[in-house]
Design an enzyme around this catalytic site. Sequence first.
Site, PDB file in Angstrom:
ATOM      1  CG  HIS A  67      -0.238   0.170   2.575  1.00 38.15           C
ATOM      2  ND1 HIS A  67      -0.053  -0.725   3.479  1.00 38.15           N
ATOM      3  CD2 HIS A  67      -0.009   1.308   3.032  1.00 38.15           C
ATOM      4  CE1 HIS A  67       0.660  -0.397   4.431  1.00 38.15           C
ATOM      5  NE2 HIS A  67       0.508   0.816   4.409  1.00 38.15           N
ATOM      6  CG  ASP A 117      -0.052  -4.204   2.681  1.00 41.60           C
ATOM      7  OD1 ASP A 117       0.382  -3.451   1.681  1.00 41.60           O
ATOM      8  OD2 ASP A 117      -0.432  -3.741   3.639  1.00 41.60           O
ATOM      9  CB  SER A 123       3.027   1.177   6.271  1.00 44.07           C
ATOM     10  OG  SER A 123       1.758   1.221   6.710  1.00 44.07           O
ATOM     11  CB  SER A 160       0.074  -4.928   6.471  1.00 45.13           C
ATOM     12  OG  SER A 160      -1.038  -4.730   5.843  1.00 45.13           O
TER      13      SER A 160
END
Length: 388
Positions: free
Chosen positions: A232, A260, A342, A357
């Site tokens: 992402h 992800d 992240s 994630s």
Amino acid sequence: MRRTRLTHAGVAALLMIGSWTAAGTLPASAQDAPGSPSAGSAPASTALLDAMQRDFGLTRAEAEDRLAAEREATDLAPEARRTAGSAYGGAWFDAGSEKLTVAVTEDADASTVRALRGSGAAVRTVEHSAKQLDAAKSRIDRLDAPSGVSSWSVDPTANTVVVNVVDGRRADNDVRSFVAKAREAGPVTVRTVPAPAETFAAGTVGGDPYYTGNVRCSIGFSVHGGFVTAGHCGGVGQQVRGWDGSYIGNFQGSSFPGNDYAWVNVGSGWWTVPVVLGWGTVSDQLVRGSAEAPVGASICRSGSTTHWHCGRVLAKNETVNYSQGAVHQMTKTSVCAEGGDSGGSFISGDQAQGVTSGGWGNCSSGGETWFQPVNEILSRYGLTLHTA
């Protein structure tokens, strides 16, 4: 990273992100197959033991014993699954007994149980096999989840599929409908979580990050030719800049939602190292493999916002329902994280586990965080981890 940075601050400060590859990086030497564990584990560093004492309330001796027991459980888990065969109901590390517990169904024969106990595992009899639970979870994966449902996964300790519902949303009509359909799929237990799942990207701020446009994320693990991170954080072809604003490379592969994960090539004077940054909380950690830690094992995370934190593995193969869509095959932990973390490293001992994630909560009041397992990323893109 770039040589000027390395000379200036040393290997630790070098890592492009505060969560690079050592205590939570990708494993394997140049000759290792992706996901293969290292030939041996080095003794735990003083810094790692200090972090476990701080985060788990252990003495130094207890932390050393815990790590040794977790290494044994990690090594034993694959063979225990093969031994149990069709009667296998799951396995987890029990911190109280410091043993791997293996669940088996009632049709397990006496010789199987004796073999498991003889290997050093504890044995628990359960109603449902892991195959049955995984099938039920797969059927739930095909349902459309409302925003009031946070995630779902098989819980081997409860021998059921656990559906996590956001606090205060359980009575919502769409949530009730989802839960009813989930129960039709197989054995289900509903639990409540304080907040919905969110990814941990963030707007541009100072620190040791990498940037894609105005988004800041954290480097996960070094691979030969680049690093892996969260999907992402950027799409294929997007340019990546380092802590100093200089060009690093581009996203070569990226998947989100559904998965992800992503990987970025490294060049232009930057290079990879098999280290995870400790941010001064612990020493920088070397990565020596990627053997998968069992449920219940201790695990630590490094990220560019909240730096170094530890917790436990809570669940595997969990489906997380983000606002952007569901992400499958995630591992849930009790480790906190915040925006900008992240993509950062999750590590257990010296074994890389996955890339951060998302989750709920923060590192002031606490929370839970999911990671995408690193071995899946390596397999998907044909990458080889950079290990010490």
